[in-house]
Write a protein that holds these residues in place. Sequence first.
Motif, PDB file in Angstrom:
ATOM      1  N   GLY A  52       0.834  -1.189   0.000  1.00  0.00           N
ATOM      2  CA  GLY A  52       0.000   0.000   0.000  1.00  0.00           C
ATOM      3  C   GLY A  52       0.868   1.238   0.000  1.00  0.00           C
ATOM      4  O   GLY A  52       2.091   1.165   0.227  1.00  0.00           O
ATOM      5  N   TYR A  53       0.247   2.362  -0.258  1.00  0.00           N
ATOM      6  CA  TYR A  53       0.978   3.625  -0.336  1.00  0.00           C
ATOM      7  C   TYR A  53       0.178   4.720   0.352  1.00  0.00           C
ATOM      8  O   TYR A  53      -1.054   4.737   0.295  1.00  0.00           O
ATOM      9  N   LEU A  54       0.877   5.637   0.977  1.00  0.00           N
ATOM     10  CA  LEU A  54       0.264   6.773   1.631  1.00  0.00           C
ATOM     11  C   LEU A  54       1.092   8.005   1.306  1.00  0.00           C
ATOM     12  O   LEU A  54       2.322   7.966   1.441  1.00  0.00           O
ATOM     13  N   VAL A  66       5.798   3.869   1.535  1.00  0.00           N
ATOM     14  CA  VAL A  66       5.422   2.534   1.090  1.00  0.00           C
ATOM     15  C   VAL A  66       5.040   1.743   2.334  1.00  0.00           C
ATOM     16  O   VAL A  66       5.784   1.710   3.314  1.00  0.00           O
ATOM     17  N   LEU A  67       3.866   1.123   2.293  1.00  0.00           N
ATOM     18  CA  LEU A  67       3.356   0.336   3.412  1.00  0.00           C
ATOM     19  C   LEU A  67       3.304  -1.135   3.023  1.00  0.00           C
ATOM     20  O   LEU A  67       3.079  -1.467   1.859  1.00  0.00           O
ATOM     21  N   ARG A  68       3.489  -1.985   4.019  1.00  0.00           N
ATOM     22  CA  ARG A  68       3.339  -3.424   3.806  1.00  0.00           C
ATOM     23  C   ARG A  68       2.342  -3.955   4.817  1.00  0.00           C
ATOM     24  O   ARG A  68       2.510  -3.746   6.024  1.00  0.00           O
ATOM     25  N   ALA A  69       1.319  -4.637   4.335  1.00  0.00           N
ATOM     26  CA  ALA A  69       0.332  -5.245   5.221  1.00  0.00           C
ATOM     27  C   ALA A  69       0.874  -6.560   5.747  1.00  0.00           C
ATOM     28  O   ALA A  69       1.529  -7.309   5.024  1.00  0.00           O
ATOM     29  N   SER A  94      -5.895  -3.786   9.226  1.00  0.00           N
ATOM     30  CA  SER A  94      -4.660  -4.568   9.065  1.00  0.00           C
ATOM     31  C   SER A  94      -3.486  -3.859   9.724  1.00  0.00           C
ATOM     32  O   SER A  94      -3.457  -2.632   9.793  1.00  0.00           O
ATOM     33  N   LEU A  95      -2.533  -4.662  10.151  1.00  0.00           N
ATOM     34  CA  LEU A  95      -1.286  -4.111  10.648  1.00  0.00           C
ATOM     35  C   LEU A  95      -0.416  -3.784   9.434  1.00  0.00           C
ATOM     36  O   LEU A  95      -0.097  -4.663   8.636  1.00  0.00           O
ATOM     37  N   PHE A  96      -0.078  -2.517   9.279  1.00  0.00           N
ATOM     38  CA  PHE A  96       0.806  -2.078   8.202  1.00  0.00           C
ATOM     39  C   PHE A  96       2.131  -1.658   8.813  1.00  0.00           C
ATOM     40  O   PHE A  96       2.164  -1.001   9.853  1.00  0.00           O
ATOM     41  N   SER A  97       3.204  -2.022   8.147  1.00  0.00           N
ATOM     42  CA  SER A  97       4.522  -1.565   8.574  1.00  0.00           C
ATOM     43  C   SER A  97       5.115  -0.687   7.482  1.00  0.00           C
ATOM     44  O   SER A  97       4.792  -0.829   6.308  1.00  0.00           O
ATOM     45  N   ALA A  98       5.951   0.227   7.917  1.00  0.00           N
ATOM     46  CA  ALA A  98       6.643   1.121   6.991  1.00  0.00           C
ATOM     47  C   ALA A  98       8.107   1.155   7.390  1.00  0.00           C
ATOM     48  O   ALA A  98       8.436   1.345   8.567  1.00  0.00           O
ATOM     49  N   TYR A 114      -1.982  -0.034  13.012  1.00  0.00           N
ATOM     50  CA  TYR A 114      -3.200  -0.608  12.436  1.00  0.00           C
ATOM     51  C   TYR A 114      -3.924   0.462  11.636  1.00  0.00           C
ATOM     52  O   TYR A 114      -4.169   1.564  12.115  1.00  0.00           O
ATOM     53  N   ILE A 115      -4.257   0.116  10.379  1.00  0.00           N
ATOM     54  CA  ILE A 115      -4.915   1.038   9.459  1.00  0.00           C
ATOM     55  C   ILE A 115      -6.028   0.266   8.758  1.00  0.00           C
ATOM     56  O   ILE A 115      -5.943  -0.955   8.583  1.00  0.00           O
TER      57      ILE A 115
END
Length: 162
Positions: A52-54, A66-69, A94-98, A114-115
Amino acid sequence: MRPLTPDDVIASFVNAPPDELRLVELPLDFALVDWDHLDFLAWRNPEVRGRGYLIAEHDGAPVGIVLRAADGGSRARTGMCNLCHTMQPGDQVSLFSARRAGRAGDRGGSIGTYICADLSCHENVRLAAPLAPSEIRANVDRRIDGTRARTEAFVAEVLSGT
């Protein structure tokens, strides 16, 4: 948020090496984005599972993350997004890590939160009615301001590794 071109989007990412940037897929409706009513831009990459991206403004400039679920689903019955503070069924958070920006990221440093799984926080806070029975109805403007502040804080935390 000020309007961005596809090149602006790619140039905004602060926590991705160049080889990861070639995997970035813009949202399908990118040409239709209403920038005047957008606090931040977030989307999932349909081509790369879990990505994912924010993009949010930080000190007047767009900053992309850049996010990773996390793999696997949640066993929780409900969950709360840490950006929009929306209660959702557990499988919709979901837990996203950056990866942190700069040297901290180069050393493997990351941050997680969590997002909303579909990264729809921007739309969720604009709903007048609560999404879950246990959710407290709040003023929409207050929810928008809170989401913006928490998103900016998350971006600042990613940047703190530089």
